[in-house]
Design an enzyme around this catalytic site. Structure first.
Site, PDB file in Angstrom:
ATOM      1  N   LYS A 165       0.834  -1.211   0.000  1.00 38.27           N
ATOM      2  CA  LYS A 165       0.000   0.000   0.000  1.00 38.27           C
ATOM      3  C   LYS A 165       0.873   1.268   0.000  1.00 38.27           C
ATOM      4  CE  LYS A 165      -3.582   2.685   0.469  1.00 38.27           C
ATOM      5  NZ  LYS A 165      -4.296   3.087  -0.754  1.00 38.27           N
ATOM      6  N   LYS A 190       0.058  11.932   5.568  1.00 39.80           N
ATOM      7  CA  LYS A 190       0.395  10.805   6.456  1.00 39.80           C
ATOM      8  C   LYS A 190       1.100   9.700   5.671  1.00 39.80           C
ATOM      9  CE  LYS A 190      -2.886   7.986   6.726  1.00 39.80           C
ATOM     10  NZ  LYS A 190      -3.376   6.678   6.369  1.00 39.80           N
TER      11      LYS A 190
HETATM   12  N1  NAP Z   1     -10.392   8.092   1.213  1.00 34.99           N
HETATM   13  C1  NAP Z   1      -9.749   7.318   0.363  1.00 34.99           C
HETATM   14  O1  NAP Z   1      -9.846   7.514  -0.858  1.00 34.99           O
HETATM   15  C2  NAP Z   1      -8.881   6.192   0.844  1.00 34.99           C
HETATM   16  C3  NAP Z   1      -8.463   5.244  -0.097  1.00 34.99           C
HETATM   17  C4  NAP Z   1      -7.667   4.164   0.324  1.00 34.99           C
HETATM   18  C5  NAP Z   1      -7.278   4.071   1.654  1.00 34.99           C
HETATM   19  N2  NAP Z   1      -7.686   5.017   2.544  1.00 34.99           N
HETATM   20  C6  NAP Z   1      -7.248   4.843   3.954  1.00 34.99           C
HETATM   21  O2  NAP Z   1      -8.390   4.399   4.658  1.00 34.99           O
HETATM   22  C7  NAP Z   1      -8.380   4.939   6.005  1.00 34.99           C
HETATM   23  C8  NAP Z   1      -9.672   5.713   6.239  1.00 34.99           C
HETATM   24  O3  NAP Z   1      -9.763   6.733   5.250  1.00 34.99           O
HETATM   25  P1  NAP Z   1     -11.079   7.663   5.141  1.00 34.99           P
HETATM   26  O4  NAP Z   1     -10.969   8.387   3.873  1.00 34.99           O
HETATM   27  O5  NAP Z   1     -12.282   6.877   5.477  1.00 34.99           O
HETATM   28  O6  NAP Z   1     -10.768   8.686   6.321  1.00 34.99           O
HETATM   29  P2  NAP Z   1     -11.757   9.724   7.043  1.00 34.99           P
HETATM   30  O7  NAP Z   1     -12.992   9.932   6.259  1.00 34.99           O
HETATM   31  O8  NAP Z   1     -10.894  10.872   7.408  1.00 34.99           O
HETATM   32  O9  NAP Z   1     -12.175   8.914   8.365  1.00 34.99           O
HETATM   33  C9  NAP Z   1     -11.231   8.674   9.358  1.00 34.99           C
HETATM   34  C10 NAP Z   1     -11.865   7.816  10.433  1.00 34.99           C
HETATM   35  O10 NAP Z   1     -10.906   7.599  11.481  1.00 34.99           O
HETATM   36  C11 NAP Z   1     -11.544   7.968  12.725  1.00 34.99           C
HETATM   37  N3  NAP Z   1     -10.527   8.398  13.684  1.00 34.99           N
HETATM   38  C12 NAP Z   1      -9.540   9.310  13.488  1.00 34.99           C
HETATM   39  N4  NAP Z   1      -8.775   9.412  14.612  1.00 34.99           N
HETATM   40  C13 NAP Z   1      -9.314   8.561  15.512  1.00 34.99           C
HETATM   41  C14 NAP Z   1      -8.967   8.200  16.845  1.00 34.99           C
HETATM   42  N5  NAP Z   1      -7.914   8.749  17.472  1.00 34.99           N
HETATM   43  N6  NAP Z   1      -9.716   7.279  17.466  1.00 34.99           N
HETATM   44  C15 NAP Z   1     -10.778   6.710  16.841  1.00 34.99           C
HETATM   45  N7  NAP Z   1     -11.158   6.993  15.591  1.00 34.99           N
HETATM   46  C16 NAP Z   1     -10.420   7.907  14.919  1.00 34.99           C
HETATM   47  C17 NAP Z   1     -12.517   9.055  12.360  1.00 34.99           C
HETATM   48  O11 NAP Z   1     -13.463   9.226  13.379  1.00 34.99           O
HETATM   49  P3  NAP Z   1     -14.253  10.635  13.547  1.00 34.99           P
HETATM   50  O12 NAP Z   1     -15.440  10.534  12.646  1.00 34.99           O
HETATM   51  O13 NAP Z   1     -14.577  10.672  14.984  1.00 34.99           O
HETATM   52  O14 NAP Z   1     -13.281  11.733  13.142  1.00 34.99           O
HETATM   53  C18 NAP Z   1     -13.109   8.449  11.075  1.00 34.99           C
HETATM   54  O15 NAP Z   1     -14.027   7.431  11.374  1.00 34.99           O
HETATM   55  C19 NAP Z   1      -7.110   5.774   6.100  1.00 34.99           C
HETATM   56  O16 NAP Z   1      -6.089   5.015   6.685  1.00 34.99           O
HETATM   57  C20 NAP Z   1      -6.781   6.092   4.641  1.00 34.99           C
HETATM   58  O17 NAP Z   1      -5.404   6.349   4.459  1.00 34.99           O
HETATM   59  C21 NAP Z   1      -8.480   6.063   2.175  1.00 34.99           C
END
Ligand code: NAP
Length: 295
Positions: free
Chosen positions: A175, A243
């Site tokens: 990844k 990140k």
């Molecule tokens: N978006 C994309 O296109 C994509 C594609 C591939 C991989 N990813 C990976 O997938 C993961 C999630 O991405 P996303 O886009 O869904 O991110 P996001 O929308 O920013 O959501 C992040 C999540 O993490 C939670 N969180 C953050 N800090 C926390 C903590 N200290 N304790 C508990 N929960 C916490 C947030 O909760 P709250 O709602 O309370 O803030 C939210 O549920 C990441 O690792 C990212 O790198 C993302």
């Protein structure tokens, strides 16, 4: 799709990716409990039959499989620390967040010490593939743990792109390799647009030509944002890309000069207020907002 036996699943993290991934679990008929740090994100999932838990311990107490989809290493460490104390022994944790291989190894070891299996299974693709169930899945874990995880991974992954790459950490390593290319390519698009501006090349014409070249996928998927200069609605946030570029640099044995430059550009764009925008703001900041002297 082959019939999958119903499993008690706890899904932790209902952000842009987690919510649509969890919806596939509910629609497949599994017994789903969900939790998100900030409450109020589970309405659609509850309508699909999920139970919303008040805290991590409540979410995982009966779970056979726990899935985490959280921001990054700090969040996953914090949440899985609570999971390890509350989930029944013999369970399995699938972490689909992007955390890098070193963190995945640590998490796997800590969970194994409690009799809990672990598969790191970060995903490739963004929000629409998560909704469509066509993500790429890059998995690492033992053969037995992977065999338990695979039917769930196939719920949000394109079966042809769900890959078991090796032991714990193998998925997280791949990844970082993938996301390095995304960040560096977006920086390249930004510099190309900046040069276009310096040379008086029409921006739309430049984007048309770049779309047909080696950075075509990067330009094509973000074309509306690059045309408008408005880097919303966010798919993959600049905060997440920042990140991941830092994780890639940390994981490398030596220097990765292009990655370092892309990270510097990402941090500049963040300082300019784009952290929660789509990561295409890297190109916008370099290309349209001038300063990218660190590149
Ligand atoms: N978006 C994309 O296109 C994509 C594609 C591939 C991989 N990813 C990976 O997938 C993961 C999630 O991405 P996303 O886009 O869904 O991110 P996001 O929308 O920013 O959501 C992040 C999540 O993490 C939670 N969180 C953050 N800090 C926390 C903590 N200290 N304790 C508990 N929960 C916490 C947030 O909760 P709250 O709602 O309370 O803030 C939210 O549920 C990441 O690792 C990212 O790198 C993302």
């Amino acid at each position: 799709m082959a019939e999958v036996a119903a499993v008690r699943v706890a899904f932790l993290g209902l952000g842009r990716m987690g919510a649509p991934m969890a919806a596939h679990v509910a629609r497949a008929g599994h017994e789903l409990t969900v939790w998100n740090r900030t409450p109020g994100r589970a309405t659609d999932l509850v309508a699909l039959g999920a139970r919303e838990a008040a805290n991590v311990a409540d979410a995982v107490r009966d779970a056979e499989v726990v899935v985490t989809m959280l921001f990054g290493p700090d969040a996953v460490r914090e949440v899985l620390g609570q999971v390890a104390e509350a989930v029944p022994a013999g369970g399995l944790v699938i972490d689909s967040s992007t955390v890098g291989p070193a963190v995945a190894h640590d998490l796997g070891k800590a969970l194994r010490a409690k009799g809990i299996g672990f598969v790191d299974a970060p995903v490739a693709g963004s929000v629409q593939p998560a909704i469509d169930g066509t993500l790429g899945v890059l998995a690492g874990g033992s053969a037995d743990d992977y065999a338990t995880a695979e039917p769930l991974l196939r719920l949000w992954g394109d079966p042809a792109r769900v890959r078991h790459l090796g032991p714990v950490g193998a998925g997280s390593a791949m990844k970082l390799v993938v996301n390095l290319t995304l960040g560096v390519a977006m920086g390249g698009v930004g510099e190309a647009l900046r040069l276009a501006g310096d040379l008086g090349v029409d921006r739309t014409a430049a984007l048309d030509v770049l779309a047909a070249g080696p950075l075509g996928t990067t330009v094509g998927t973000k074309r509306a944002m690059l045309d408008s200069g408005d880097f919303t609605p966010t798919g993959f946030s600049l905060d997440l890309m920042t990140k991941d570029l830092a994780l890639a640099l940390d994981a490398a044995d030596g220097d990765l000069a292009l990655t370092r430059a892309a990270l510097a550009a990402a941090r500049e764009a963040t300082a300019a207020g784009h952290g929660s925008d789509d990561y295409a703001a890297i190109a916008g900041h370099i290309g349209y907002e001038g300063s990218a002297d660190s590149i």
